[in-house]
Design an enzyme around this catalytic site. Structure first.
Site, short mmCIF file in Angstrom:
data_model
loop_
_atom_site.label_atom_id
_atom_site.label_comp_id
_atom_site.label_asym_id
_atom_site.label_seq_id
_atom_site.Cartn_x
_atom_site.Cartn_y
_atom_site.Cartn_z
N HIS A 14 3.84 -5.09 3.81
CA HIS A 14 3.23 -4.38 2.60
C HIS A 14 4.22 -2.97 2.47
CE1 HIS A 14 -0.41 -6.55 1.64
NE2 HIS A 14 -0.14 -6.84 2.93
N ASP A 22 7.84 3.91 -1.27
CA ASP A 22 6.55 3.29 -1.31
C ASP A 22 6.84 1.97 -1.36
OD1 ASP A 22 3.89 3.42 -1.04
OD2 ASP A 22 3.56 4.83 -2.60
C1 GDG Z 1 0.41 0.15 1.82
C2 GDG Z 1 1.86 0.48 1.23
C3 GDG Z 1 1.52 -0.66 -0.84
C4 GDG Z 1 -6.73 6.60 -2.18
N1 GDG Z 1 -7.65 7.79 -2.14
C5 GDG Z 1 -8.92 7.05 -2.08
C6 GDG Z 1 -8.99 5.73 -2.46
N2 GDG Z 1 -7.52 5.47 -2.36
C7 GDG Z 1 -6.98 4.02 -2.47
C8 GDG Z 1 -6.19 3.88 -3.80
C9 GDG Z 1 -5.44 2.67 -3.36
C10 GDG Z 1 -5.32 2.64 -2.04
O1 GDG Z 1 -6.22 3.57 -1.45
C11 GDG Z 1 -3.75 3.40 -1.68
O2 GDG Z 1 -2.81 2.23 -1.78
P1 GDG Z 1 -1.38 2.60 -2.00
O3 GDG Z 1 -0.67 1.28 -2.42
O4 GDG Z 1 -1.19 3.49 -2.76
O5 GDG Z 1 -0.70 3.05 -0.53
P2 GDG Z 1 -0.86 2.79 1.11
O6 GDG Z 1 -2.17 2.95 1.56
O7 GDG Z 1 -0.09 3.64 2.01
O8 GDG Z 1 -0.65 1.20 1.35
C12 GDG Z 1 2.01 0.67 -0.34
C13 GDG Z 1 0.16 -1.24 -0.30
O9 GDG Z 1 0.22 -1.06 1.21
C14 GDG Z 1 -0.34 -2.40 -0.75
O10 GDG Z 1 0.45 -3.48 -0.32
O11 GDG Z 1 1.19 -0.51 -2.28
O12 GDG Z 1 3.11 0.75 -0.80
O13 GDG Z 1 2.29 1.82 1.64
O14 GDG Z 1 -6.11 1.64 -3.81
O15 GDG Z 1 -7.09 3.89 -4.93
N3 GDG Z 1 -9.93 5.21 -2.50
C15 GDG Z 1 -11.34 5.67 -2.49
N4 GDG Z 1 -11.10 6.90 -2.24
C16 GDG Z 1 -10.26 7.74 -2.26
O16 GDG Z 1 -10.09 9.05 -1.99
N5 GDG Z 1 -12.29 4.99 -2.26
#
Ligand code: GDG
Length: 749
Positions: free
Chosen positions: A164, A371
């Site tokens: 990921h 990312d």
């Molecule tokens: C890894 C990779 C890749 C965030 N704040 C809150 C909240 N979130 C949710 C978002 C989103 C998720 O968390 C974050 O996902 P990301 O993709 O931005 O980042 P990582 O957690 O670092 O994930 C990344 C991912 O894996 C998938 O393959 O995209 O690049 O680093 O869904 O909405 N959710 C809630 N409250 C919050 O305050 N409920």
């Protein structure tokens, strides 16, 4: 019955505690939702992972029972394991290096010890439930060793691996002290997936350089298996975000936001606390924007959510303090009585608040330094039901490869980001709609269900491809069949290539000399009068003479230019010209001058450019450049360009191993024909032979040959087996001759 098993560091569960009793509910994260479709389709499916907290021993039984009911299998980790494997190796070694921040990495051996130990733990949990026909899908950088560990125990099982986070370029990846072990682990999978093509490309180049494995396009040949490496950009559960638009709580939250902010435009940013997310640079850009554009005072606010994460680690704590400081500083400088430029929250929010913010914000600012994908920007897009709003997106996020209608920025360029904010705030509605519509279509089509389906389907295809190739591998049964065929035959022909087929590949072409074992094998094979053994090689005839001239075998040199019948004299093909050499030679010279480690070999009727010792990658690049350069003159001179294993040969078109093989077919009548070779020049030979011939490709299964063997050692063993059979046959013949004929007659009565 076969089943699907998902393995990830964390189980998709939310933990709640009441009166000291723990209970677990499946969480609705994107991955869990996407995989839900796999789970529904296959009731036997399982998910293995760490429950997300240290579970007291006395509660393990109860927790396991609760989780098992939901098809979840827990892997319990001790405090020490969480510290060293998860926080240590995963987050202080792999995370920084994979996000191009290697100066944050701490290469502690103890982290590595625990990383191995915990991957073993996952393996044990997995093999307790896995069967050979199952499909296993392993997720992410915490479990890089797991595919290899499982492959060693269950060689036939289907394994997919998806990472990921980014896979860095070779120059970064090579810094890891345990780089080879990590790659070996990942290559236990049949299909290795990343978010972007760049990640896949980086992985392929690291594998080729560090493990010296053979790669061709997106394929890696490893331990006799063909592994596919591809990009599968992950999507979100867009239906969930669309449904939230009609949620009553969400609607109320939007009203509240409207009340608080009135006509102030909102720029939204949501991240987990991490140095890879570019939060400080984003604040700097906003600061510059405020400084350069005082006209936006009281008109625009940055709404910044930073979700607490890993803040027991010094670097993360320091980052949090710096964000606090900078956000406070901006506010202190620009704030008015009823307006704050930065609304900063260091906490998480319920999804209903996020959805309201996604719908309410005029601009979403997603500017990570690196990312893997970034889902927040896709969630913003999915929430824009009116097709308005502007997304500003870092080119370092995997998502920027798909969401090309966003305003793409370089997160290191603070000025560019501040200008993008101005552009976003001034973008005409028409343009917003045009861009947003395109992005919404993409996010809706390539959603998380689609991602899961495509990955699982591809994994099935890869396995089927491997299996279809496996049928070509000469199994024990096929060997037996060939032996029987051999025994029954009266006139047999063996057409054997030399380099890579009878001996291994050597960096120094003069060192690939035949050894005692090979001489013995060829003598044994040639000693049977029913056999005609031919070495058919691209080598110079003088070399073949020096090495094999004394044996009772035929020799064909320079792909068919030279020919010698056992015990006879060398003869060459008549009517070939060498005039072209004076035009081609200078071009090869120029490439040799520019490519250290390369050299030219001159044969009677061909020129060969060798680059086995040139820098990996550079040699291939120069070879293809050179072929492009030479291509236009090939037709004029009746020449052919032959790219091989670290060589390019330029030779007369009329000469090839296929034609050389046909000479034998015209001259004699054989009832057993076997041709073995390892490179592209041998393909002519395979094609020229009739269907009944046994054609064997060495080292690869992409060939017009019917069968393949893995390397020259397997070729030797196979030929030995045939000749040892000859021995048994001979003994049998002798025994038969020795028994008086009358005894048969007696038995017959
Ligand atoms: C890894 C990779 C890749 C965030 N704040 C809150 C909240 N979130 C949710 C978002 C989103 C998720 O968390 C974050 O996902 P990301 O993709 O931005 O980042 P990582 O957690 O670092 O994930 C990344 C991912 O894996 C998938 O393959 O995209 O690049 O680093 O869904 O909405 N959710 C809630 N409250 C919050 O305050 N409920």
């Amino acid at each position: 019955m076969s089943k699907t098993i998902i393995v990830s560091n964390r189980l998709p569960v939310k933990i709640t505690e009441q009166d000291g009793q723990l209970s677990f509910k499946t969480s609705e994260g994107g991955l869990a939702t996407g995989l839900g479709s796999v789970f529904q389709a296959d009731a036997e499916s399982l998910w293995i992972g760490w429950p997300g907290m240290e579970v007291p021993d006395e509660q393990e039984k109860n927790v396991t029972a609760q989780l098992n009911e939901q098809s979840l299998i827990p892997v319990y980790l001790s405090k020490e394991e969480i510290t060293q494997y998860y926080e240590g190796f995963s987050n202080e070694v792999l995370w920084p290096v994979f996000h191009y921040m290697s100066t944050y990495a701490r290469y502690e051996n103890i982290y590595w010890d625990y990383y191995q130990q915990v991957n073993e733990k996952f393996k044990n949990a997995l093999i307790a439930v896995a069967q050979p026909g199952d499909t296993i899908w392993i997720h992410d950088y915490q479990l890089l060793l797991l595919p290899g560990l499982i492959r060693a125990v269950l060689p036939e099982v289907t394994i997919g691996f998806f990472q990921h986070i980014p896979f860095p370029s070779y120059e970064l990846f090579r810094l890891l002290p345990w780089r080879a072990e990590l790659l070996n682990g990942m290559l236990g999978a049949d299909l290795v997936g990343f978010h972007t093509y760049d990640d896949a490309r980086h992985f392929l180049s690291s594998a080729a350089r560090i493990l010296q494995v053979q790669t061709a396009s997106n394929n890696i040949q490893y331990n006799g298996r063909s592994i596919v490496v591809e990009s599968f950009p992950m999507g979100i559960d867009n239906a969930k975000f669309e449904a939230l638009i009609d949620n009553t709580q969400v609607k109320q939250n939007i009203l509240n936001l409207r009340e608080t902010f009135g006509n102030v435009h909102i720029i939204l940013s949501i991240d987990r606390l991490d140095y890879s997310k570019g939060i400080l640079q984003r604040l700097q850009a906003f600061d510059l924007f405020m400084q350069d554009h005082p006209e936006y005072k009281e008109k625009v606010s940055l709404y910044m959510i930073v979700v607490p994460s890993r803040d027991t680690v010094t670097q993360y704590r320091e980052l949090r303090d710096e964000i606090d400081k900078l956000a406070g500083n901006i506010n202190a400088r620009y704030r008015t009585n009823n307006w704050s430029p930065v609304n900063y929250f260091y906490r998480s929010f319920p999804i209903e608040n996020l959805s309201a913010l996604f719908q309410f914000a005029d601009v979403c600012l997603v500017t990570p330094m690196r990312d893997g994908m970034n889902l927040v920007c896709k969630e913003y897009v999915a929430s824009r039901k009116n097709n308005d709003g502007v997304l500003i997106l870092s080119e370092m996020a995997g998502a920027s490869k798909e969401l090309t209608d966003a305003l793409i920025v370089n997160p290191n360029n603070v000025l560019q980001m501040s200008q993008a904010i101005v552009a976003a705030l001034n973008m005409p509605l028409e343009e917003q709609t045009r861009r947003m519509k395109q992005m919404r279509e993409l996010v809706s089509k390539y959603n998380v269900m689609h991602w899961v389906r495509v990955f699982i389907e591809r994994l099935g295809e890869v396995k089927r491809m491997q299996q279809s190739l496996l049928t070509k591998y000469i199994s024990q049964r096929t060997q037996q069949y060939m032996k029987n065929k051999y025994n029954r035959a009266d006139k047999r022909l063996f057409l054997l290539d030399y380099d890579g087929t009878l001996v291994g590949f050597n960096n120094n072409i003069d060192q690939a000399k035949p050894d005692k074992e090979l001489y013995h094998l060829l003598e044994e094979l040639a000693s049977d009068e029913k056999n005609k053994v031919v070495i058919i090689s691209g080598r110079k005839h003088v070399t073949l003479e020096e090495w094999f001239g004394h044996l009772k075998i035929d020799l064909v040199g320079e792909h068919g230019v030279w020919h010698k019948v056992a015990g006879g004299k060398w003869e060459d093909l008549k009517g070939l010209t060498t005039e072209w050499k004076q035009h081609v030679h200078p071009i090869l010279n120029a490439y040799t001058d520019r490519t250290p480690g390369s050299f030219i070999e001159e044969k009677t009727y061909s020129l060969v450019w060798h680059y086995r010792k040139a820098e990996r990658g550079l040699g291939d690049l120069r070879a293809s450049e050179m072929m492009n350069n030479l291509r236009y003159m090939m037709g004029d001179w009746g020449l052919q360009l032959l790219p091989g294993n670290k060589v390019v040969e330029i030779k007369n078109m009329e000469v090839n191993k296929g034609k050389a093989a046909q000479v034998y077919l015209h001259r004699y009548k054989f009832d057993f024909i076997m041709a073995i070779g390892d490179d592209i020049t041998d393909e002519d030979m395979f094609k020229a032979l009739k269907d009944e011939a046994i054609t064997i490709k060495v080292n690869s299964n992409l060939s017009s040959a019917k069968y393949y063997l893995r390397d020259y050692k397997e070729v030797r063993n196979f030929l030995k087996l045939l000749s040892s059979k000859m021995f048994i046959t001979k003994v049998l013949d002798r025994v038969m001759n020795w028994i008086p004929k009358s005894s048969f007659a007696r038995r017959g009565r």
